[in-house]
Design a protein around this motif. Structure first.
Motif, mmCIF file in Angstrom:
data_model
loop_
_atom_site.group_PDB
_atom_site.id
_atom_site.type_symbol
_atom_site.label_atom_id
_atom_site.label_comp_id
_atom_site.label_asym_id
_atom_site.label_seq_id
_atom_site.Cartn_x
_atom_site.Cartn_y
_atom_site.Cartn_z
ATOM 1 N N ARG A 328 0.825 -1.215 0.000
ATOM 2 C CA ARG A 328 0.000 0.000 0.000
ATOM 3 C C ARG A 328 0.856 1.261 0.000
ATOM 4 O O ARG A 328 0.373 2.342 -0.347
ATOM 5 N N ALA A 329 2.101 1.128 0.392
ATOM 6 C CA ALA A 329 3.001 2.279 0.366
ATOM 7 C C ALA A 329 3.388 2.587 -1.075
ATOM 8 O O ALA A 329 3.531 1.675 -1.905
ATOM 9 N N GLU A 330 3.539 3.870 -1.400
ATOM 10 C CA GLU A 330 3.930 4.250 -2.755
ATOM 11 C C GLU A 330 5.336 3.728 -3.057
ATOM 12 O O GLU A 330 6.235 3.823 -2.232
ATOM 13 N N PHE A 331 5.493 3.191 -4.264
ATOM 14 C CA PHE A 331 6.797 2.666 -4.666
ATOM 15 C C PHE A 331 6.984 2.938 -6.151
ATOM 16 O O PHE A 331 6.079 2.720 -6.958
ATOM 17 N N MET A 332 8.180 3.396 -6.523
ATOM 18 C CA MET A 332 8.496 3.670 -7.919
ATOM 19 C C MET A 332 9.793 2.988 -8.310
ATOM 20 O O MET A 332 10.807 3.103 -7.604
ATOM 21 N N PHE A 333 9.751 2.265 -9.440
ATOM 22 C CA PHE A 333 10.967 1.691 -10.003
ATOM 23 C C PHE A 333 11.664 2.728 -10.868
ATOM 24 O O PHE A 333 11.029 3.615 -11.435
ATOM 25 N N GLU A 334 12.985 2.619 -10.971
ATOM 26 C CA GLU A 334 13.721 3.453 -11.908
ATOM 27 C C GLU A 334 13.665 2.771 -13.271
ATOM 28 O O GLU A 334 13.992 1.587 -13.387
ATOM 29 N N GLU A 335 13.243 3.514 -14.280
ATOM 30 C CA GLU A 335 13.050 2.953 -15.618
ATOM 31 C C GLU A 335 14.138 3.442 -16.562
ATOM 32 O O GLU A 335 14.360 4.639 -16.695
ATOM 33 N N PHE A 336 14.809 2.488 -17.232
ATOM 34 C CA PHE A 336 15.840 2.823 -18.204
ATOM 35 C C PHE A 336 15.495 2.158 -19.523
ATOM 36 O O PHE A 336 15.104 0.991 -19.562
ATOM 37 N N SER A 337 15.655 2.905 -20.612
ATOM 38 C CA SER A 337 15.353 2.356 -21.933
ATOM 39 C C SER A 337 16.439 1.395 -22.371
ATOM 40 O O SER A 337 17.562 1.409 -21.857
ATOM 41 N N GLN A 338 16.104 0.554 -23.335
ATOM 42 C CA GLN A 338 17.052 -0.428 -23.834
ATOM 43 C C GLN A 338 18.258 0.228 -24.483
ATOM 44 O O GLN A 338 19.360 -0.306 -24.465
ATOM 45 N N SER A 339 18.059 1.432 -25.032
ATOM 46 C CA SER A 339 19.148 2.116 -25.734
ATOM 47 C C SER A 339 20.200 2.675 -24.782
ATOM 48 O O SER A 339 21.314 2.943 -25.189
ATOM 49 N N GLN A 340 19.822 2.847 -23.511
ATOM 50 C CA GLN A 340 20.802 3.359 -22.547
ATOM 51 C C GLN A 340 21.797 2.265 -22.207
ATOM 52 O O GLN A 340 21.450 1.090 -22.099
ATOM 53 N N GLN A 341 23.041 2.630 -22.003
ATOM 54 C CA GLN A 341 24.077 1.639 -21.719
ATOM 55 C C GLN A 341 23.888 1.057 -20.334
ATOM 56 O O GLN A 341 23.848 1.772 -19.334
ATOM 57 N N LEU A 342 23.734 -0.247 -20.284
ATOM 58 C CA LEU A 342 23.515 -0.912 -19.019
ATOM 59 C C LEU A 342 24.702 -0.743 -18.072
ATOM 60 O O LEU A 342 24.552 -0.667 -16.854
ATOM 61 N N GLU A 343 25.915 -0.625 -18.632
ATOM 62 C CA GLU A 343 27.087 -0.496 -17.769
ATOM 63 C C GLU A 343 26.988 0.745 -16.894
ATOM 64 O O GLU A 343 27.452 0.750 -15.751
ATOM 65 N N GLU A 344 26.402 1.806 -17.413
ATOM 66 C CA GLU A 344 26.280 3.034 -16.636
ATOM 67 C C GLU A 344 25.342 2.829 -15.454
ATOM 68 O O GLU A 344 25.555 3.400 -14.394
ATOM 69 N N GLN A 345 24.289 2.024 -15.626
ATOM 70 C CA GLN A 345 23.345 1.806 -14.566
ATOM 71 C C GLN A 345 23.909 0.838 -13.515
ATOM 72 O O GLN A 345 23.468 0.849 -12.350
ATOM 73 N N LEU A 346 24.848 -0.023 -13.914
ATOM 74 C CA LEU A 346 25.428 -0.995 -12.987
ATOM 75 C C LEU A 346 26.569 -0.413 -12.177
ATOM 76 O O LEU A 346 27.040 -1.037 -11.222
ATOM 77 N N ALA A 347 27.022 0.781 -12.552
ATOM 78 C CA ALA A 347 28.150 1.388 -11.835
ATOM 79 C C ALA A 347 27.739 1.696 -10.397
ATOM 80 O O ALA A 347 26.687 2.260 -10.149
ATOM 81 N N VAL A 348 28.570 1.334 -9.469
ATOM 82 C CA VAL A 348 28.267 1.556 -8.059
ATOM 83 C C VAL A 348 28.545 3.004 -7.701
ATOM 84 O O VAL A 348 29.601 3.504 -8.037
#
Length: 348
Positions: A328-348
């Protein structure tokens, strides 16, 4: 004396009521011919701005007023950009409005023949381009999408617009155009073929768009994933199947008849087997199904919320049980398009 005063007051009150009736009739006549805008001011020009019902420009301070962005639309022709003959004005929705990002209005250049041949009119609201709904896109993103239009004499460009008539009714149109490089020096772009189709209610509510994304749990390196074990939020490793990493989001639009307000719904499925994320309407349990489950779709930048309609539940990652669940609590996922480089999103 008292009787005389009373009669005089009655006469004044009657005159005021008569003036009010006459004024109301006059205002209705003006609105019929579209000579008065939504604020009650005389206007020969207007822009239909679908504001949320709890938002009023007049009630906000001057420093809080929403400022529209305006730019010329440019497309690529022969390796360089050229003016498309249309100006785009984007009106951002309030920051607390998670259903849509901007309202995009088109204004064709009267001296440019392209927009006229494409049947684009002044103040048309652009709803979709390339099959993608645009109310969730920023001004700059829409401009970038126009640069993806292919001017090759073969590719079909699809746009959906809605326009307001003089009787304050909204009409929807699908515009189909094939563009080619101009054959003359003064003609950079030419329209080879064009069709305009009026959309009925069932056509509008059947409009869908499809896109591929990664969905990340905020503050973690976990991503929504469907594999042989089912739905989970896992860390993505190098040996993880690409099909398991990607989620296909299908969006559809429903339009409210009375206010013509747009509402958007989304379904999520995996790329490999097309299994849809679904929610049991009785207990909120998550399971995978062969048919789509439509969540209410809300967004804020790259954050996306999937709401179970009628249950006040959100699709979420529950840290307490280390699993995907409804809450019931509000929750939002971060959405990334397929064209964006996955390596950038995996960077810690």
């Amino acid at each position: 004396m008292a009787r005389s005063t009373f009669n005089k007051q009655q006469s004044i009150g009657s005159e005021q009521r008569q003036q009010t009736v006459e004024l109301n009739c006059f205002e209705r006549l003006l609105s019929l011919f579209n000579l008065r805008d939504n604020r009650g001011e005389d206007s020969g020009d207007w822009t239909y701005i679908e504001r949320p019902t709890n938002f009023s420009v007049k009630s906000r301070k001057a420093s809080d007023l929403i400022v529209p962005e305006e730019s010329e639309i440019r497309i690529f022709v022969g390796g360089q950009t050229t003016f498309f003959g249309i100006t785009l004005t984007s009106y951002p929705y309030p920051e607390n409005e998670y259903t849509m990002k901007c309202q995009h209005i088109l204004k064709p250049d009267k001296d440019d023949p392209i927009a006229g041949k494409m049947k684009i009119r002044d103040n048309d609201e652009l709803i979709s381009l390339h099959g993608i709904f645009l109310p969730f896109k920023t001004h700059d993103k829409v401009l970038d999408m126009f640069k993806e239009i292919k001017v090759d004499g073969e590719t079909l460009t699809k746009m959906v617009v809605r326009r307001k008539t003089r009787l304050n009714k909204l009409k929807w149109y699908e515009l189909l155009t094939i563009l080619a490089p101009g054959s003359r020096t003064a003609e950079v772009v030419t329209v080879l073929n064009h069709e305009k189709h009026k959309l009925r209610k069932k056509d509008i509510n059947n409009l869908k768009s499809e896109s591929v994304h990664f969905y990340k749990v905020p503050g973690t390196q976990r991503y929504l994933m469907i594999d042989d074990t089912g739905l989970d939020a896992k860390h993505i490793s190098d040996d993880t199947s690409d099909d398991a990493k990607l989620m296909i989001k299908t969006m559809k639009m429903c339009v409210n008849n009375k206010k013509s307000q747009m509402h958007f719904y989304a379904s999520l499925r995996d790329k490999a087997r097309s299994r849809y994320i679904s929610v049991d309407g009785n207990d909120g349990r998550i399971f995978l199904a062969d048919e789509p489950h439509w969540f209410e779709h809300r967004s804020d930048g790259n954050r996306t919320q999937f709401v179970v309609e009628g249950m006040n539940l959100n699709l979420a990652y529950d840290h307490a049980i280390d699993d995907v669940a409804t809450t019931r609590a509000e929750f939002m996922f971060e959405e990334f398009s397929q064209s964006q480089q996955l390596e950038e999103q995996l960077a810690v």
